[in-house]
Design an enzyme around this catalytic site. Structure first.
Site, short mmCIF file in Angstrom:
data_model
loop_
_atom_site.label_atom_id
_atom_site.label_comp_id
_atom_site.label_asym_id
_atom_site.label_seq_id
_atom_site.Cartn_x
_atom_site.Cartn_y
_atom_site.Cartn_z
N CYS A 50 141.44 -47.21 188.11
CA CYS A 50 141.26 -48.62 188.49
C CYS A 50 140.37 -49.34 187.48
CB CYS A 50 140.71 -48.76 189.91
SG CYS A 50 138.99 -48.25 190.08
N GLY A 55 133.51 -44.76 191.26
CA GLY A 55 132.95 -45.83 192.08
C GLY A 55 133.15 -47.16 191.39
N SER A 77 121.59 -44.93 190.75
CA SER A 77 121.19 -46.00 189.83
C SER A 77 119.75 -46.40 190.10
CB SER A 77 122.11 -47.20 190.07
OG SER A 77 121.58 -48.36 189.49
N TYR A 103 126.50 -53.66 195.89
CA TYR A 103 126.62 -52.50 194.99
C TYR A 103 125.38 -51.61 195.12
CZ TYR A 103 126.15 -49.69 190.80
OH TYR A 103 125.95 -48.63 189.95
N LYS A 163 124.90 -47.66 196.69
CA LYS A 163 124.27 -46.49 196.03
C LYS A 163 123.18 -45.92 196.92
CE LYS A 163 126.70 -46.18 192.43
NZ LYS A 163 127.44 -44.99 192.09
N ASN A 212 127.44 -56.88 181.40
CA ASN A 212 126.23 -56.25 180.89
C ASN A 212 125.92 -56.67 179.46
OD1 ASN A 212 127.52 -53.73 182.81
ND2 ASN A 212 125.51 -54.56 183.26
N LEU A 213 124.65 -56.55 179.13
CA LEU A 213 124.16 -57.08 177.86
C LEU A 213 124.84 -56.46 176.63
CD1 LEU A 213 122.07 -58.85 176.38
CD2 LEU A 213 120.55 -56.86 176.39
N ARG A 246 114.42 -53.76 179.85
CA ARG A 246 115.15 -52.68 180.52
C ARG A 246 115.01 -51.38 179.73
NH1 ARG A 246 115.26 -56.30 183.46
NH2 ARG A 246 116.97 -57.20 184.68
N GLY A 304 118.93 -62.92 190.90
CA GLY A 304 118.88 -61.50 191.28
C GLY A 304 118.28 -60.59 190.22
P1 NAD Z 1 133.42 -46.84 185.01
O1 NAD Z 1 134.00 -47.92 185.84
O2 NAD Z 1 133.66 -46.87 183.55
O3 NAD Z 1 133.91 -45.41 185.55
C1 NAD Z 1 134.19 -45.18 186.92
C2 NAD Z 1 135.53 -44.47 186.99
O4 NAD Z 1 135.82 -44.19 188.35
C3 NAD Z 1 136.69 -45.30 186.45
O5 NAD Z 1 137.43 -44.52 185.54
C4 NAD Z 1 137.51 -45.66 187.69
O6 NAD Z 1 138.87 -45.77 187.40
C5 NAD Z 1 137.19 -44.50 188.61
N1 NAD Z 1 137.28 -44.79 190.05
C6 NAD Z 1 136.72 -45.82 190.74
N2 NAD Z 1 137.01 -45.74 192.04
C7 NAD Z 1 137.78 -44.63 192.20
C8 NAD Z 1 138.39 -44.00 193.32
N3 NAD Z 1 138.27 -44.52 194.53
N4 NAD Z 1 139.09 -42.87 193.11
C9 NAD Z 1 139.22 -42.34 191.87
N5 NAD Z 1 138.67 -42.89 190.78
C10 NAD Z 1 137.94 -44.01 190.94
O7 NAD Z 1 131.83 -46.79 185.32
P2 NAD Z 1 130.68 -46.00 184.58
O8 NAD Z 1 129.83 -46.98 183.86
O9 NAD Z 1 131.22 -44.83 183.84
O10 NAD Z 1 129.84 -45.52 185.84
C11 NAD Z 1 130.06 -44.26 186.43
C12 NAD Z 1 129.17 -44.13 187.66
O11 NAD Z 1 127.79 -44.34 187.30
C13 NAD Z 1 129.48 -45.18 188.75
O12 NAD Z 1 129.35 -44.56 190.01
C14 NAD Z 1 128.39 -46.20 188.57
O13 NAD Z 1 128.08 -46.89 189.75
C15 NAD Z 1 127.21 -45.34 188.12
N6 NAD Z 1 126.22 -46.09 187.34
C16 NAD Z 1 126.63 -46.80 186.25
C17 NAD Z 1 125.69 -47.56 185.54
C18 NAD Z 1 126.13 -48.38 184.35
O14 NAD Z 1 125.40 -49.30 183.99
N7 NAD Z 1 127.25 -48.09 183.71
C19 NAD Z 1 124.34 -47.58 185.95
C20 NAD Z 1 123.97 -46.81 187.05
C21 NAD Z 1 124.92 -46.07 187.75
N1 UFG Z 2 121.47 -60.24 179.98
C1 UFG Z 2 121.57 -61.41 179.25
N2 UFG Z 2 122.81 -61.88 178.98
C2 UFG Z 2 123.95 -61.26 179.37
C3 UFG Z 2 123.83 -60.06 180.13
C4 UFG Z 2 122.58 -59.59 180.41
O1 UFG Z 2 120.56 -62.01 178.87
O2 UFG Z 2 125.06 -61.76 179.10
C5 UFG Z 2 120.13 -59.71 180.26
C6 UFG Z 2 119.81 -59.59 181.73
O3 UFG Z 2 119.27 -60.78 182.22
C7 UFG Z 2 118.82 -58.42 181.74
C8 UFG Z 2 119.30 -57.54 180.59
O4 UFG Z 2 120.09 -58.39 179.76
O5 UFG Z 2 117.53 -58.87 181.44
C9 UFG Z 2 120.16 -56.36 181.03
O6 UFG Z 2 121.23 -56.85 181.85
P1 UFG Z 2 122.48 -55.92 182.25
O7 UFG Z 2 123.41 -56.77 183.04
O8 UFG Z 2 123.02 -55.25 181.04
O9 UFG Z 2 121.81 -54.79 183.13
P2 UFG Z 2 120.97 -54.89 184.49
O10 UFG Z 2 119.66 -54.24 184.21
O11 UFG Z 2 120.97 -56.24 185.04
O12 UFG Z 2 121.88 -54.02 185.46
C10 UFG Z 2 122.12 -52.64 185.22
C11 UFG Z 2 123.48 -52.23 185.78
C12 UFG Z 2 123.47 -52.36 187.27
C13 UFG Z 2 122.32 -51.62 187.86
C14 UFG Z 2 121.02 -52.08 187.21
C15 UFG Z 2 119.82 -51.30 187.70
O13 UFG Z 2 124.50 -53.06 185.27
O14 UFG Z 2 124.64 -51.77 187.77
O15 UFG Z 2 121.12 -51.90 185.80
O16 UFG Z 2 119.99 -49.96 187.37
F1 UFG Z 2 122.26 -51.89 189.19
#
Ligand code: NAD
Ligand code: UFG
Length: 336
Positions: free
Chosen positions: A34, A82, A124, A149, A153, A199-200, A231, A294
């Site tokens: 997905c 997820g 997270s 979200y 978690k 994300n940034l 961060r 937020g």
């Molecule tokens: P991602 O979206 O790239 O990878 C998640 C994968 O899970 C995808 O390949 C998607 O297709 C699959 N998926 C989702 N729902 C599914 C389902 N119901 N059944 C089977 N497959 C499913 O995300 P990511 O950045 O690799 O993150 C992986 C995990 O780490 C997630 O649980 C996310 O919440 C957690 N996490 C990510 C971050 C981040 O910033 N990337 C930060 C903290 C935690």
């Molecule tokens: N930011 C910008 N411009 C952008 C995107 C982000 O200035 O276009 C700034 C944000 O304000 C923040 C920093 O860059 O100060 C990082 O932002 P991200 O969106 O990359 O990351 P966050 O820390 O907001 O969020 C991440 C994950 C969330 C998770 C959170 C806490 O995306 O899933 O860390 O772990 F919940």
């Protein structure tokens, strides 16, 4: 060791599968694609010489999961699958609770049925909410989450903790990631967000490669050294290694194991912009904008516990993060 990797085709899962194969572990991937591409499988093969087993399906489908567990002698599960977009979770809370919470419950039930009692869960730093003190240690308060979200978690952490209390022969490892960024140093694998990046780092990368005009910097009036948000950016290869280390160190020991996976340093938005400009050799255009609702001012991890118990520490610098992200983005301007 055979490890079921849910969400193994995604950003963090795919890098972890590469490192697992390099470490002699056998990932068995389950993903419904997905938020990922079939192409990832080929890239894993290019990097490792091995094509991992892949089953297309949804973790909420108990019959499907049961058939996968029946086919292999699985030792442990790493659970990445997820949904992860904070803004989308506000619009679609039911989808997020269904996928993230129900998905995990179905998975845990299927594991119990198959006699597999070792799980590493992708949590997270969002479970800490707006921290009172930084660096954040694992015993800092959790639960004051600000969006569906984050709550999903936190709920999964609570469900898995309750499971451990009821059935203490499980090994449950909650890994709280800070800000995963970067890409495989080969440039063959990286982050490929669909639509406009939230994300940034992926946003900066798409500005640098010409897909977007400029970065909006969300707020320059935070109580931080340069006023922009701070961060803990952790290289995805360090994060991938962290999973393998955790699995080997505590994955076979019954217990509830909780670790921060961060680099243990804070970097501001403008520091990341500078690092990226150095990596790509051009300035990254940006404008200063209002704060994003937020967002918190600053957040970074205490990494002491992971260092002490697991002997794991992130080693890659912000310079490497920027260089590897640019290498991936410039070689794959449209992603996979
Ligand atoms: P991602 O979206 O790239 O990878 C998640 C994968 O899970 C995808 O390949 C998607 O297709 C699959 N998926 C989702 N729902 C599914 C389902 N119901 N059944 C089977 N497959 C499913 O995300 P990511 O950045 O690799 O993150 C992986 C995990 O780490 C997630 O649980 C996310 O919440 C957690 N996490 C990510 C971050 C981040 O910033 N990337 C930060 C903290 C935690
Ligand atoms: N930011 C910008 N411009 C952008 C995107 C982000 O200035 O276009 C700034 C944000 O304000 C923040 C920093 O860059 O100060 C990082 O932002 P991200 O969106 O990359 O990351 P966050 O820390 O907001 O969020 C991440 C994950 C969330 C998770 C959170 C806490 O995306 O899933 O860390 O772990 F919940």
């Amino acid at each position: 060791m055979k490890v079921l990797v849910t969400g193994g085709m995604g950003y963090i899962g795919s890098h972890t599968c590469v490192q697992m194969i390099e470490a002699g572990l056998e990932p068995i991937i389950v993903d419904n694609l997905c938020n990922s591409q079939q192409e990832v499988l080929k890239r894993i093969e290019v990097l490792t010489g091995k094509k991992p087993i892949f089953h297309l399906g949804d973790i909420r489908d108990e019959a499907f999961l049961g058939s996968v567990f029946n086919q292999y002698d699985i030792d442990a599960v790493i659970h990445f699958a997820g949904l992860k977009a904070v803004g989308e979770s506000v619009e679609k809370p039911l989808e997020y609770y269904d996928n993230n919470v129900i998905g995990t419950l179905v998975l845990a039930r299927s594991m119990r049925k198959a006699g597999v009692k070792s799980i590493v869960f992708s949590s997270s730093a969002t479970v800490y909410g707006d921290p009172e003190v930084v660096p954040i240690t694992e015993d800092s308060p959790t639960g004051a989450t600000t969006n569906p979200y984050g709550r999903s978690k936190y709920m999964v952490e609570e469900c898995l903790s309750d499971l451990f209390n009821a059935e203490p022969d499980w090994s449950i490892t909650l890994l709280r990631y800070f800000n995963p960024v970067g890409a495989h140093p080969s440039g063959i694998m990286g982050e490929d967000p669909q639509g406009i990046p939230n994300n940034l780092m992926p946003f900066i990368a798409q500005v640098a490669v010409g897909r977007r005009d400029k970065l909006s910097v969300f707020g320059n009036d935070y109580p931080t050294p340069d006023g922009t948000g701070v961060r803990d950016y952790i290289h995805v290869m360090d994060l991938a290694d962290g999973h393998i280390v955790a699995l080997k160190a505590v994955g076979e020991t019954a217990g509830l194991h909780i670790y921060n996976l961060g680099a243990g340093r804070g970097s501001s938005v403008l520091e990341m912009v500078d690092a990226f400009a150095n990596a790509c050799g051009n300035p990254v255009p940006y404008e200063l904008c209002a704060r994003r609702p937020g967002d918190i001012a600053e957040c970074w991890a205490s990494t002491e516990k992971a260092e002490r118990d697991l002997g794991w520490k992130a080693t890659r610098s912000v310079t490497e993060i920027a260089a590897d992200t640019w290498n991936w983005q410039s070689k794959n301007p449209q992603g996979y």
